[in-house]
Write a protein that holds these residues in place. Structure first.
Motif, short mmCIF file in Angstrom:
data_model
loop_
_atom_site.label_atom_id
_atom_site.label_comp_id
_atom_site.label_asym_id
_atom_site.label_seq_id
_atom_site.Cartn_x
_atom_site.Cartn_y
_atom_site.Cartn_z
N ARG A 64 108.28 16.49 -12.89
CA ARG A 64 107.66 15.10 -13.12
C ARG A 64 106.19 15.20 -12.83
NH1 ARG A 64 107.16 9.50 -10.93
NH2 ARG A 64 107.68 10.29 -9.05
N LEU A 65 105.07 14.86 -13.71
CA LEU A 65 103.79 15.14 -13.38
C LEU A 65 103.58 13.69 -12.53
CD1 LEU A 65 100.98 16.16 -14.09
CD2 LEU A 65 100.83 14.89 -15.91
N VAL A 66 103.10 14.04 -11.22
CA VAL A 66 102.69 12.98 -10.37
C VAL A 66 101.17 13.13 -9.85
CG1 VAL A 66 104.89 12.67 -9.72
CG2 VAL A 66 103.68 14.40 -8.45
N GLY A 67 100.53 14.00 -10.35
CA GLY A 67 98.75 14.01 -9.69
C GLY A 67 98.12 14.84 -10.55
N THR A 68 96.77 14.75 -10.24
CA THR A 68 96.21 15.61 -11.07
C THR A 68 94.77 15.63 -10.44
OG1 THR A 68 94.95 16.36 -13.15
CG2 THR A 68 95.43 13.92 -12.99
N VAL A 69 93.83 16.45 -10.77
CA VAL A 69 92.48 16.47 -10.50
C VAL A 69 91.65 17.47 -11.32
CG1 VAL A 69 92.39 18.43 -8.59
CG2 VAL A 69 90.78 16.50 -8.69
N MET A 70 90.36 17.20 -11.67
CA MET A 70 89.74 17.99 -12.59
C MET A 70 88.36 18.40 -11.75
SD MET A 70 89.13 19.03 -15.58
CE MET A 70 87.82 19.98 -16.17
N VAL A 71 88.16 19.59 -12.00
CA VAL A 71 87.00 20.42 -11.20
C VAL A 71 86.44 21.02 -12.37
CG1 VAL A 71 88.24 22.27 -10.09
CG2 VAL A 71 85.99 21.37 -9.20
N ARG A 72 84.90 21.31 -12.35
CA ARG A 72 84.02 21.70 -13.23
C ARG A 72 82.92 22.45 -12.70
NH1 ARG A 72 81.57 19.29 -18.14
NH2 ARG A 72 79.88 20.90 -17.64
N GLY A 73 82.07 23.22 -13.38
CA GLY A 73 80.70 23.44 -12.91
C GLY A 73 79.80 22.37 -13.36
N PRO A 74 78.34 22.55 -13.10
CA PRO A 74 77.36 21.40 -13.34
C PRO A 74 77.35 21.24 -14.65
CG PRO A 74 76.41 23.42 -12.48
CD PRO A 74 77.90 23.71 -12.55
N TYR A 75 76.96 20.02 -14.95
CA TYR A 75 76.71 19.64 -16.52
C TYR A 75 75.49 20.44 -16.86
CZ TYR A 75 79.84 15.51 -15.70
OH TYR A 75 80.77 14.90 -15.49
N ARG A 76 75.50 20.75 -18.39
CA ARG A 76 74.59 21.56 -18.84
C ARG A 76 73.70 20.64 -19.98
NH1 ARG A 76 78.88 25.02 -21.36
NH2 ARG A 76 79.61 22.89 -21.63
N PRO A 77 72.55 20.25 -19.31
CA PRO A 77 71.45 19.31 -20.31
C PRO A 77 71.64 19.70 -21.58
CG PRO A 77 70.61 19.47 -18.01
CD PRO A 77 71.70 20.22 -18.22
N GLY A 78 71.96 19.05 -22.60
CA GLY A 78 71.84 19.52 -23.98
C GLY A 78 73.00 20.11 -24.65
N VAL A 79 73.93 20.03 -23.72
CA VAL A 79 75.25 20.80 -24.12
C VAL A 79 76.48 19.88 -23.94
CG1 VAL A 79 76.95 22.44 -23.77
CG2 VAL A 79 74.67 23.11 -23.81
#
Length: 191
Positions: free
Chosen positions: A73-88
């Protein structure tokens, strides 16, 4: 920090076989208490299409609780990514720490309401920070509502410091931008 998970909870990356509808539902449930306080975090009511867009940009981690038969049963989550890319990326706005090379961005941390207090949020953050470190990032940034004092204090205890604030378009609150420097990975000791 490396909080210990209960034995019936496991963490893993999101896969194409996972249901984005279930993930979106979890986000809605986890953020409902914040919505009740008048804070319209994106995850309060985001559509499945926005969940899909957000998870496609980095690493989404899931926490599953297993029952006696091994069903998850899904009980948690987190998102992680690199920096935002201006214009993208659409979400660059006025948050310089989100555009810094070497800085990962943590978002959509969510724990199902009936699983709070088990250390799951801490373990999800540990896993997101570990991912960022492994990918070569030297810092992690996040934001939260300025009036969400308990959330800000939680992040401060983990070493996050306030580096600014921003008014995101359409939000009912001002956000605090927080950043944490990551230490280098400790090499494993060989036997």
């Amino acid at each position: 920090m490396n909080a210990t998970l209960p034995p019936d909870v496991r963490l893993r990356p999101l896969t194409p076989a996972d249901s984005l509808e279930l993930l979106t539902s979890l986000l809605h449930q986890a953020y409902a208490s914040l919505a009740a306080q008048g804070w319209n975090f994106t995850a309060v009511d985001q559509p499945v299409s926005l969940t899909a867009k957000r998870v496609s940009a980095g690493q989404c981690l899931l926490a599953e609780q297993l029952d006696a038969q091994g069903a998850a049963r899904l009980v948690g989550t987190v998102m992680v990514r690199g920096p935002y890319r201006p214009g993208v990326d659409a979400w660059t706005l006025d948050a310089p720490c989100y555009n810094e090379p070497g800085t990962a961005i943590l978002s959509q941390l969510a724990v199902h309401p009936d699983c709070r207090g088990l250390g799951l949020g801490e373990r999800l953050m540990d896993a997101a920070e570990d991912w960022a470190r492994t990918e070569g990032y030297t810092a992690v940034a996040l934001d939260t509502a300025l009036p969400a004092v308990a959330l800000r204090q939680r992040y401060e205890r983990r070493g996050y410091v306030q580096v600014g604030d921003v008014q995101w378009e359409g939000k009912t609150y001002r956000s605090v931008l927080m950043r944490k420097a990551l230490s280098a990975a400790v090499p494993a000791v060989e036997a």
